[in-house]
Motif scaffolding. Structure first.
Motif, short mmCIF file in Angstrom:
data_model
loop_
_atom_site.label_atom_id
_atom_site.label_comp_id
_atom_site.label_asym_id
_atom_site.label_seq_id
_atom_site.Cartn_x
_atom_site.Cartn_y
_atom_site.Cartn_z
N UNK A 32 0.83 -1.21 0.00
CA UNK A 32 0.00 0.00 0.00
C UNK A 32 0.86 1.25 0.00
N UNK A 33 1.89 1.27 0.84
CA UNK A 33 2.78 2.42 0.92
C UNK A 33 3.49 2.66 -0.41
N UNK A 34 3.93 1.58 -1.05
CA UNK A 34 4.65 1.71 -2.33
C UNK A 34 3.70 2.22 -3.41
N UNK A 35 2.49 1.68 -3.46
CA UNK A 35 1.53 2.09 -4.49
C UNK A 35 1.16 3.57 -4.35
N UNK A 36 0.97 4.03 -3.11
CA UNK A 36 0.62 5.44 -2.89
C UNK A 36 1.79 6.33 -3.29
N UNK A 37 3.01 5.90 -2.95
CA UNK A 37 4.19 6.68 -3.32
C UNK A 37 4.32 6.77 -4.85
N UNK A 38 4.05 5.68 -5.55
CA UNK A 38 4.10 5.68 -7.02
C UNK A 38 3.04 6.61 -7.60
N UNK A 39 1.86 6.62 -6.97
CA UNK A 39 0.79 7.50 -7.45
C UNK A 39 1.18 8.96 -7.25
N UNK A 40 1.77 9.28 -6.12
CA UNK A 40 2.21 10.65 -5.86
C UNK A 40 3.27 11.07 -6.87
N UNK A 41 4.18 10.15 -7.20
CA UNK A 41 5.24 10.45 -8.17
C UNK A 41 4.64 10.69 -9.56
N UNK A 42 3.71 9.84 -9.96
CA UNK A 42 3.11 9.98 -11.29
C UNK A 42 2.32 11.27 -11.44
N UNK A 43 1.69 11.71 -10.33
CA UNK A 43 0.90 12.94 -10.36
C UNK A 43 1.74 14.18 -10.08
N UNK A 44 2.92 13.98 -9.48
CA UNK A 44 3.74 15.11 -9.09
C UNK A 44 3.14 15.89 -7.94
N UNK A 45 2.40 15.17 -7.06
CA UNK A 45 1.72 15.81 -5.94
C UNK A 45 1.95 15.01 -4.67
N UNK A 46 1.96 15.69 -3.54
CA UNK A 46 1.98 15.00 -2.26
C UNK A 46 0.52 14.85 -1.82
N UNK A 47 0.09 13.60 -1.63
CA UNK A 47 -1.30 13.33 -1.29
C UNK A 47 -1.52 13.21 0.21
N UNK A 48 -0.48 12.85 0.96
CA UNK A 48 -0.57 12.72 2.41
C UNK A 48 0.54 13.52 3.08
N UNK A 49 0.22 14.08 4.23
CA UNK A 49 1.23 14.62 5.13
C UNK A 49 1.53 13.52 6.13
N UNK A 50 2.77 13.07 6.19
CA UNK A 50 3.15 11.94 7.02
C UNK A 50 3.84 12.42 8.28
N UNK A 51 3.18 12.27 9.43
CA UNK A 51 3.77 12.60 10.71
C UNK A 51 4.27 11.34 11.40
N UNK A 52 4.86 11.52 12.57
CA UNK A 52 5.40 10.38 13.31
C UNK A 52 4.29 9.43 13.74
#
Length: 296
Positions: A32-52
């Motif tokens: 799931x983490x990898x797929x979301x990261x790939x989607x963000x890269x393809x769109x050129x957008x950050x979709x989530x703010x990741x906190x601790x």
């Protein structure tokens, strides 16, 4: 755009984190983490703010979730309908409805619908607040006089109005302050604008009893505690039997109940079936019809 990556993104957004999404979907957290990261890269957008300790949608992520969630739901329902051989109502149907309507009619409506459509798993939640249909996963909401919302469409199916009524023993003497039963905080204005066949007038009241629901208010009024503003549908049967006396109408108090759903090109079979069932239950959509439905 990778449809599987988009699906994984919606799953993570809906459950509020990779761990919860993994447990709900059965898909590995790393995938799931990898797929979301790939989607963000393809769109050129950050979709989530990741906190601790938290994961939060960005503004762009929220916009994508709202649109993609509805589209993926529509796609899934269309595929299910085709696979099942047509538009047969089935699956989970989540509905949010206001307190008074659920108390008056929703139990009977839900039971009748469940008997007619046994393959639909109906879930009804009582909410007076305006819920977010997409974020909270509702298929349909019932609301009173809803504000315009470009993301929703709907149908008006019932009309009601507020009346001022009391037990027959309470007298409305001109100029006197009337003891009243109210729902919630009446605010600083302690008067009702009442209309009758001879015109309108201001009726001052003293809130001697404050309650949290209209059914409680009606019960207290029947005991002779004071007068109250009541929905005509709730008071109709007691007016007919003489247990309540109608003083007049509350000026400008028409209420309209709407069934609202996301604005989609294709409406799911289960939502269409429930809308049709509402129309069959209340063909005229009047307050008296709702009162009669309660007595069936």
């Amino acid at each position: 755009m990778d449809l599987l990556a988009l699906t994984d993104f919606v799953t993570v957004a809906r459950h509020g984190g990779f761990g919860r999404a993994s447990r709900a979907s059965g898909r590995p957290k790393a995938t799931l983490s990898r797929r979301v990261a790939e989607l963000e890269t393809s769109l050129g957008l950050r979709l989530f703010e990741r906190g601790a300790r938290m994961l939060k949608l960005t503004e762009e992520g929220r916009a994508l979730h709202e649109r993609a969630g509805a589209l993926l739901t529509e796609l899934d329902e269309t595929a299910t309908a085709i696979a099942s051989g047509g538009s047969k109502p089935q699956g989970r149907l989540r509905i949010s409805a206001p307190l008074l309507f659920t108390q008056m009619a929703m139990g009977k409506l839900a039971a009748g619908f469940a008997l007619k459509y046994p393959k639909v798993r109906l879930e009804v939640t009582t909410e007076d607040r305006p819920v977010d249909m997409v974020e909270e996963g509702y298929d349909l909401v019932i609301r009173v006089n809803p504000d315009p919302d470009e993301s929703l469409v709907g149908r008006a199916f019932l009309r009601d109005e507020l009346i001022i009524a009391s037990a027959p023993g309470l007298v409305n003497t001109a100029g006197e302050v009337v003891p009243a039963v109210v729902r919630g905080n009446p605010g600083p204005t302690r008067s009702w604008t009442m209309t009758t066949s001879v015109g309108s007038s201001s009726l001052k009241f003293d809130p001697v009893l404050t309650l949290s629901s209209m059914t409680m208010v009606r019960d207290a009024v029947l005991m002779g505690v004071g007068a109250a503003c009541l929905p005509l549908s709730l008071a109709s049967q007691d007016l007919e039997t003489g247990r309540l006396f109608r003083w007049g109408n509350v000026e400008g108090s028409e209420t309209v109940l709407w069934a609202l759903y996301p604005s989609r090109r294709l409406l799911s079979a289960k939502v269409s079936a429930f809308l049709d069932y509402l129309k069959q239950a209340f063909p005229s959509g009047t307050a008296e019809e709702l009162a009669a439905y309660m007595e069936k």
